[in-house]
Enzyme design. Sequence first.
Site, mmCIF file in Angstrom:
data_model
loop_
_atom_site.group_PDB
_atom_site.id
_atom_site.type_symbol
_atom_site.label_atom_id
_atom_site.label_comp_id
_atom_site.label_asym_id
_atom_site.label_seq_id
_atom_site.Cartn_x
_atom_site.Cartn_y
_atom_site.Cartn_z
ATOM 1 N N MET A 59 0.845 -1.198 0.000
ATOM 2 C CA MET A 59 0.000 0.000 0.000
ATOM 3 C C MET A 59 0.877 1.243 0.000
ATOM 4 O O MET A 59 1.896 1.269 0.690
ATOM 5 C CB MET A 59 -0.878 0.013 1.253
ATOM 6 C CG MET A 59 -1.726 1.272 1.363
ATOM 7 S SD MET A 59 -2.687 1.331 2.892
ATOM 8 C CE MET A 59 -1.473 1.998 3.999
ATOM 9 N N ASP A 61 -0.117 5.660 -1.097
ATOM 10 C CA ASP A 61 -0.963 6.820 -0.769
ATOM 11 C C ASP A 61 -2.431 6.508 -0.458
ATOM 12 O O ASP A 61 -3.049 5.705 -1.164
ATOM 13 C CB ASP A 61 -1.022 7.788 -1.952
ATOM 14 C CG ASP A 61 0.296 8.027 -2.624
ATOM 15 O OD1 ASP A 61 1.311 7.532 -2.131
ATOM 16 O OD2 ASP A 61 0.301 8.704 -3.656
ATOM 17 N N SER A 118 -2.666 7.975 -7.939
ATOM 18 C CA SER A 118 -3.443 8.647 -6.892
ATOM 19 C C SER A 118 -4.485 9.630 -7.427
ATOM 20 O O SER A 118 -4.350 10.156 -8.525
ATOM 21 C CB SER A 118 -2.497 9.386 -5.951
ATOM 22 O OG SER A 118 -1.859 8.429 -5.151
ATOM 23 N N ARG A 191 0.043 14.727 -12.195
ATOM 24 C CA ARG A 191 -0.756 13.714 -11.488
ATOM 25 C C ARG A 191 -1.398 14.151 -10.167
ATOM 26 O O ARG A 191 -1.159 15.216 -9.651
ATOM 27 C CB ARG A 191 0.097 12.478 -11.229
ATOM 28 C CG ARG A 191 1.346 12.699 -10.417
ATOM 29 C CD ARG A 191 2.051 11.347 -10.176
ATOM 30 N NE ARG A 191 3.323 11.523 -9.507
ATOM 31 C CZ ARG A 191 4.480 11.649 -10.124
ATOM 32 N NH1 ARG A 191 4.545 11.623 -11.432
ATOM 33 N NH2 ARG A 191 5.580 11.805 -9.433
ATOM 34 N N GLU A 243 3.962 16.262 -5.420
ATOM 35 C CA GLU A 243 2.975 15.195 -5.610
ATOM 36 C C GLU A 243 1.794 15.445 -4.664
ATOM 37 O O GLU A 243 1.928 16.168 -3.673
ATOM 38 C CB GLU A 243 3.586 13.821 -5.282
ATOM 39 C CG GLU A 243 4.758 13.451 -6.170
ATOM 40 C CD GLU A 243 5.292 12.038 -5.906
ATOM 41 O OE1 GLU A 243 5.469 11.307 -6.878
ATOM 42 O OE2 GLU A 243 5.537 11.684 -4.746
HETATM 43 C C1 FRU Z 1 3.087 9.480 -4.220
HETATM 44 C C2 FRU Z 1 2.964 8.914 -5.613
HETATM 45 C C3 FRU Z 1 1.969 9.687 -6.438
HETATM 46 C C4 FRU Z 1 1.527 8.685 -7.465
HETATM 47 C C5 FRU Z 1 1.523 7.409 -6.661
HETATM 48 C C6 FRU Z 1 1.921 6.190 -7.438
HETATM 49 O O1 FRU Z 1 3.530 8.560 -3.289
HETATM 50 O O2 FRU Z 1 4.221 8.872 -6.237
HETATM 51 O O3 FRU Z 1 2.482 10.878 -6.990
HETATM 52 O O4 FRU Z 1 0.264 8.992 -7.978
HETATM 53 O O5 FRU Z 1 2.430 7.596 -5.591
HETATM 54 O O6 FRU Z 1 1.744 5.042 -6.694
#
Ligand code: FRU
Length: 529
Positions: A59, A61, A118, A191, A243
């Site tokens: 697991m 985010d 995410s 993203r 992010e």
């Molecule tokens: C943050 C991240 C996000 C991305 C996701 C991929 O931890 O790098 O930017 O959407 O994890 O698992």
Amino acid sequence: MKLKSKIGLGHSSIIATYSLLILFTLALVNCAQSDKAKSSSYHEQHRPQFHFSPEKGWMNDPNGLVYHNGTYHLFYQYFPDSTVWGPMHWGHATSTDLVRWKNLPIALYPDSLGYIFSGSAVVDQGNSTGFQQGKEKPLVAIFTYHDIEKEKAGRIDRESQGIAYSNDNGNTWIKYTGNPVLKNKGDQDFRDPKVFWYDSTKKWIMPLAVGDHLEIFSSPNIKDWAKESEFGKNEGSHGGVWECPDLFPLKTKKGKEKWILIQNIGRGSVNGGSGTQYFVGKFDGKNFTNENTPSTTLWFDYGADNYAGVTWNSAPDNRRVFIGWMSNWDDYATIVPASTWRSATTLPRDLSLIETTEGTRIAQNPIIELEQLRKAKTEISPRAFSDSLTIESPFVQKELLLHFDLVHSTSKVLGFTISNSVHEKVIIGFDRATSEFFIDRTHSGKISFSKKFAKKHIAPFKAERLMTIHAFLDATSVELFVDGGQLAMTELFFPNEDYKNLTLFSSEGKTELLKAEVFELKSIWNDEK
Ligand code: FRU
């Protein structure tokens, strides 16, 4: 004959095929049974007892945080087939109190457009999407598609935004056939949409992390998006890629509304690796403006292990509840000790605003619902102590409330140590000479998996005359909240044997303890009600 010529099978090979089929079916049944037998009791070594963690697999985010019809949804970046990161799915759990979680089937699977990275989820109250089919309001998930084939081919336009909807309160999800709804125009990192409804302009707003800055998009229907503005190229910290943003209003005690922009950052956080910064300012439906100087960085949590956290949409009573991923992406997330699952979330935290001499800041406090986990209580009455004071509390999961009178204390450093019988320990304290909180996990147990783990992390803190430390200790974590959540520190540890011993310490002088309450906490996983 026709069959034979068509698929080329003779009599004996048909028998062989049937036998194989039977064997295969038996193997499947077996596999299902052993899977069942393996299903977690949530009591493995290092298994958090009052934090959410997936039953098995990897697991990262928290995603799609939304409250609807009395239920808090927690989706999360999930790879069910391994304990390291891989093709991303959205795992799913729900709770009615943010304390006890029910594991549900995977909500979103990767598809031909990519892995499901995410994102967020909203309740489409006005059916702006037209997705509603029955009486229930549709839930809409907005996520990033990460096209791994494009990545392998070295293409920049690998990330785009897609949507999915649910007409049964989040139980099942249908991907929109018009995906992606926001295409990539040439940004490698594009993203983590955190969509919310902005009532003044009657539009959906999507803050999106784009490399070294934030972009804000708006839409009337979650399908057609227009870019409104950019923020942050020269603001705050830029040690790594931005992010997982989050943008939301909070009210000051005097009732003034301010907008908070949470901006997770992949590297270069205050205590190394990944972390979370935030900005305080204004939002007018198009632009976010920072009220602090561009060079100011406000850190959300001074510990090493709170990343990619965001808040629940549509929580009741105007609550703003935050939850993070309790790990450090950049430093060691994929190699911390693990068995059948890896990672947990932080505790959910209620956010509020406080005024300080430097300006408006976030305060974060563990949600009040956690009080239902309290069991036996050990209480220490007011006293002064020097050196150490052992608290007899031979249980692992604990909540501590410590009240100190600093004016009448002469000690240089005060705090508490958790330890075990194999001489492993974590020291948590406040150094009055340097005015710094610290968590020292240099001798915390399993540390050899990363050179970046065995560290003492510090956080500057201006103490008042009275000081309150509120701490939660689970099997592998400590979360520290000081003086009503003005300072938070979240850190992991992996002792070879559970930490059962708790000792307060006072070095180079006496410490005036006004009160200490230590609660044994129930497990959320073994039906202790
Ligand atoms: C943050 C991240 C996000 C991305 C996701 C991929 O931890 O790098 O930017 O959407 O994890 O698992």
